[in-house]
Write a protein that holds these residues in place. Structure first.
Motif, PDB file in Angstrom:
ATOM      1  N   ARG A 141      19.796  67.820   6.698  1.00 54.59           N
ATOM      2  CA  ARG A 141      21.506  67.783   6.985  1.00 54.59           C
ATOM      3  C   ARG A 141      21.946  69.419   6.290  1.00 54.59           C
ATOM      4  NH1 ARG A 141      25.556  66.214   2.684  1.00 54.59           N
ATOM      5  NH2 ARG A 141      27.310  66.253   3.232  1.00 54.59           N
ATOM      6  N   SER A 142      21.988  69.784   5.921  1.00 49.90           N
ATOM      7  CA  SER A 142      21.841  70.911   5.060  1.00 49.90           C
ATOM      8  C   SER A 142      22.310  72.267   6.052  1.00 49.90           C
ATOM      9  CB  SER A 142      21.034  71.796   3.648  1.00 49.90           C
ATOM     10  OG  SER A 142      19.469  71.593   4.180  1.00 49.90           O
ATOM     11  N   MET A 143      20.725  72.292   7.073  1.00 48.47           N
ATOM     12  CA  MET A 143      20.441  73.548   7.098  1.00 48.47           C
ATOM     13  C   MET A 143      21.633  73.046   8.846  1.00 48.47           C
ATOM     14  SD  MET A 143      17.325  74.340   9.838  1.00 48.47           S
ATOM     15  CE  MET A 143      17.150  75.975  10.971  1.00 48.47           C
ATOM     16  N   PHE A 158      24.892  73.268  14.303  1.00 50.93           N
ATOM     17  CA  PHE A 158      24.440  73.152  15.536  1.00 50.93           C
ATOM     18  C   PHE A 158      24.308  71.868  15.480  1.00 50.93           C
ATOM     19  CE2 PHE A 158      20.994  74.910  13.126  1.00 50.93           C
ATOM     20  CZ  PHE A 158      19.769  74.231  13.065  1.00 50.93           C
ATOM     21  N   ILE A 159      23.791  71.091  16.320  1.00 49.58           N
ATOM     22  CA  ILE A 159      23.032  69.996  16.071  1.00 49.58           C
ATOM     23  C   ILE A 159      22.327  70.140  17.714  1.00 49.58           C
ATOM     24  CG2 ILE A 159      23.366  67.867  17.590  1.00 49.58           C
ATOM     25  CD1 ILE A 159      24.561  67.874  15.155  1.00 49.58           C
ATOM     26  N   ARG A 199      35.583  72.311  16.808  1.00 51.07           N
ATOM     27  CA  ARG A 199      35.662  70.718  16.572  1.00 51.07           C
ATOM     28  C   ARG A 199      34.565  70.133  17.050  1.00 51.07           C
ATOM     29  NH1 ARG A 199      40.285  69.023  14.404  1.00 51.07           N
ATOM     30  NH2 ARG A 199      40.779  66.959  15.038  1.00 51.07           N
ATOM     31  N   ALA A 200      33.892  69.810  18.240  1.00 49.92           N
ATOM     32  CA  ALA A 200      33.336  69.364  18.214  1.00 49.92           C
ATOM     33  C   ALA A 200      31.508  69.133  18.119  1.00 49.92           C
ATOM     34  CB  ALA A 200      32.805  68.788  19.573  1.00 49.92           C
ATOM     35  N   ILE A 201      31.412  70.563  17.580  1.00 45.72           N
ATOM     36  CA  ILE A 201      30.317  70.312  16.492  1.00 45.72           C
ATOM     37  C   ILE A 201      30.422  70.053  15.015  1.00 45.72           C
ATOM     38  CG2 ILE A 201      28.748  72.527  15.326  1.00 45.72           C
ATOM     39  CD1 ILE A 201      27.588  72.280  18.027  1.00 45.72           C
ATOM     40  N   GLN A 202      31.845  70.048  14.768  1.00 44.93           N
ATOM     41  CA  GLN A 202      31.770  69.496  13.332  1.00 44.93           C
ATOM     42  C   GLN A 202      31.769  67.773  13.515  1.00 44.93           C
ATOM     43  OE1 GLN A 202      31.968  71.043  10.514  1.00 44.93           O
ATOM     44  NE2 GLN A 202      31.497  73.692  12.111  1.00 44.93           N
ATOM     45  N   GLN A 203      32.108  68.008  14.351  1.00 43.48           N
ATOM     46  CA  GLN A 203      32.334  66.705  13.975  1.00 43.48           C
ATOM     47  C   GLN A 203      31.558  65.405  14.506  1.00 43.48           C
ATOM     48  OE1 GLN A 203      35.456  65.750  17.566  1.00 43.48           O
ATOM     49  NE2 GLN A 203      37.291  65.488  16.784  1.00 43.48           N
ATOM     50  N   ILE A 239      28.236  67.092  13.213  1.00 40.99           N
ATOM     51  CA  ILE A 239      27.572  67.324  11.934  1.00 40.99           C
ATOM     52  C   ILE A 239      28.208  66.096  11.265  1.00 40.99           C
ATOM     53  CG2 ILE A 239      27.534  68.166  10.035  1.00 40.99           C
ATOM     54  CD1 ILE A 239      27.560  70.713  12.473  1.00 40.99           C
ATOM     55  N   ALA A 240      29.552  65.215  11.741  1.00 44.71           N
ATOM     56  CA  ALA A 240      30.003  64.131  10.422  1.00 44.71           C
ATOM     57  C   ALA A 240      29.131  63.285  10.793  1.00 44.71           C
ATOM     58  CB  ALA A 240      31.084  64.756  10.624  1.00 44.71           C
ATOM     59  N   LYS A 241      29.191  62.642  11.835  1.00 44.44           N
ATOM     60  CA  LYS A 241      28.733  62.017  12.405  1.00 44.44           C
ATOM     61  C   LYS A 241      26.863  61.344  12.524  1.00 44.44           C
ATOM     62  CE  LYS A 241      28.527  58.777  17.049  1.00 44.44           C
ATOM     63  NZ  LYS A 241      28.742  59.181  18.676  1.00 44.44           N
ATOM     64  N   TYR A 242      25.937  62.277  12.703  1.00 45.67           N
ATOM     65  CA  TYR A 242      25.460  62.460  12.731  1.00 45.67           C
ATOM     66  C   TYR A 242      23.797  62.608  11.289  1.00 45.67           C
ATOM     67  CZ  TYR A 242      25.935  61.946  17.791  1.00 45.67           C
ATOM     68  OH  TYR A 242      26.319  61.207  19.308  1.00 45.67           O
ATOM     69  N   TYR A 243      24.775  63.557  10.902  1.00 47.07           N
ATOM     70  CA  TYR A 243      24.409  64.465   9.610  1.00 47.07           C
ATOM     71  C   TYR A 243      25.986  63.478   8.568  1.00 47.07           C
ATOM     72  CZ  TYR A 243      21.348  66.509  12.239  1.00 47.07           C
ATOM     73  OH  TYR A 243      19.458  67.058  12.885  1.00 47.07           O
ATOM     74  N   ALA A 244      25.665  62.256   8.531  1.00 43.79           N
ATOM     75  CA  ALA A 244      27.102  62.595   7.476  1.00 43.79           C
ATOM     76  C   ALA A 244      26.256  62.016   5.579  1.00 43.79           C
ATOM     77  CB  ALA A 244      27.008  60.770   6.863  1.00 43.79           C
ATOM     78  N   PRO A 245      26.558  62.242   4.567  1.00 44.50           N
ATOM     79  CA  PRO A 245      25.868  62.476   3.533  1.00 44.50           C
ATOM     80  C   PRO A 245      25.185  61.199   3.356  1.00 44.50           C
ATOM     81  CG  PRO A 245      28.545  62.857   3.307  1.00 44.50           C
ATOM     82  CD  PRO A 245      28.296  62.099   4.458  1.00 44.50           C
ATOM     83  N   GLY A 246      23.957  61.369   2.504  1.00 46.95           N
ATOM     84  CA  GLY A 246      22.913  60.317   3.029  1.00 46.95           C
ATOM     85  C   GLY A 246      21.992  60.073   3.433  1.00 46.95           C
TER      86      GLY A 246
END
Length: 347
Positions: free
Chosen positions: A175-177, A183-184, A225-229, A231-238
């Motif tokens: 997630r950190s990287m 990128f996704i 914006r699509a990348i940030q969304q 990342i939030a979806k597939y790399y959420a905290p935890g």
């Protein structure tokens, strides 16, 4: 009376004639000096009628010729005018043989040539990429800008709402990287790992991903914006705090990571990262620091002049100090610092 025919010798045809016919030059003539020479010659001829019974018509024709000359001697306006007459231009390409993003938008009629010049000036003054500049100026939306960038780079544009990344690809990186580099990883297709990103991937990141996946990497372009969304979806905290790499690729990744770490540290210590490679937040921070450097370069040499006004003791101690020395030092420091900031620190 047909003044175009009688005074200028223009054959019968559409009226008013086009700029080239009006100035009696070959269609699509690009020689600016030849265009100006024809204009001056015709201007002098038409002025002969300025004081007679046709003075009004003479003035109207002089104005018309002046407007034609101004259009054909302005490179931007001339290109638009020529395109309106059906002239086709070769696509402009950059040093890599690719059509620049702004030219892509112009060719798609999303941007005019006047707007292109405005974007270039705006981007230069703000330290922005052309893609970010057109979006900030609200000339095109982020989707159109990303699609144009994909055309420029020769990559595909994808809508992440229509994509379902595979878990195996997502698990390749922590997630950190992903958050740090925006990128996704999507999936492996035709022997290549497709990676959604907002711009070209840095070579170090691409090499790392290639070693992790064991296959070459192929970027695809998406809006920021699509990348940030995603990342939030597939790399959420935890989620995916650690990467999962196959054992056969682990040694190669670790060996490569050691070399990169040392090169990165030396790069940071030398301050070799250019302004254009920084993130928008880092660019903003560097601009603010640069302004501070310039301000303090003038303030510090002037302290011996201003401090005595606030302290009688200092006034006595610095009575011998010549103020002109401070002014001279301030001028030298300000000039040197401004040059360093604008030519080095912001480049």
């Amino acid at each position: 009376m047909d003044f175009y025919k009688e005074w200028l010798g223009i054959p019968e045809g559409p009226r008013p004639p086009d700029h080239y016919e009006l100035l009696r030059v070959a269609r699509f003539e690009d020689d600016v000096e030849k265009i100006r020479a024809h204009y001056k010659k015709l201007n002098a001829h038409v002025r002969k009628y300025a004081t007679g019974q046709y003075s009004v018509q003479s003035q109207d024709l002089l104005n018309e010729m002046a407007k034609a000359m101004l259009c054909l001697t302005d490179s931007v306006r001339k290109r638009e005018y020529d395109e309106g007459l059906g002239r086709e231009f070769d696509a402009e390409v950059d040093e890599f043989g690719r059509q620049p993003l702004l030219d892509v938008l112009v060719s798609q009629d999303d941007l005019s040539r006047e707007q292109k010049s405005e974007v270039e000036d705006f981007a230069s003054r703000r330290g922005l990429t052309h893609r970010d500049a057109v979006v900030q100026m609200k000339l095109v939306n982020s989707t159109k800008a990303a699609q144009a960038l994909a055309v420029q780079l020769g990559y595909s544009y994808v809508d992440l709402d229509d994509m379902l990344p595979e878990d195996d690809a997502l698990d390749l990186v922590a997630r950190s990287m992903v958050k740090r580099n925006s990128f996704i990883p999507l999936f492996v297709d035709d022997g290549q790992l497709l990676v959604a990103c907002v711009d070209e991937i840095e070579h170090e990141i691409e090499d790392d991903l290639r070693l992790r996946a064991g296959v070459p990497v192929r970027p695809v372009i998406v809006p920021p914006r699509a990348i940030q969304q995603a990342i939030a979806k597939y790399y959420a905290p935890g989620m995916r705090d650690e990467a999962k790499i196959s054992s056969e690729n682990m040694d190669a990744v670790q060996q490569s990571g050691t070399g990169k770490k040392s090169s990165k540290s030396s790069k940071k210590s030398s301050g070799a990262q250019s302004f254009s490679q920084l993130s928008p937040e880092e660019k903003k921070e560097r601009r603010q620091y640069g302004i501070l450097f310039i301000c303090w370069s003038a303030i510090i040499p002037m302290l011996p002049v201003f401090l005595p006004f606030f302290s009688p003791t200092l006034k006595l101690k610095l009575a011998w100090y010549p103020p002109m020395l401070s002014f001279g030092l301030a001028a030298v420091c300000l000039t040197a610092t401004t040059f360093w900031v604008t030519q080095k620190y912001w480049k």
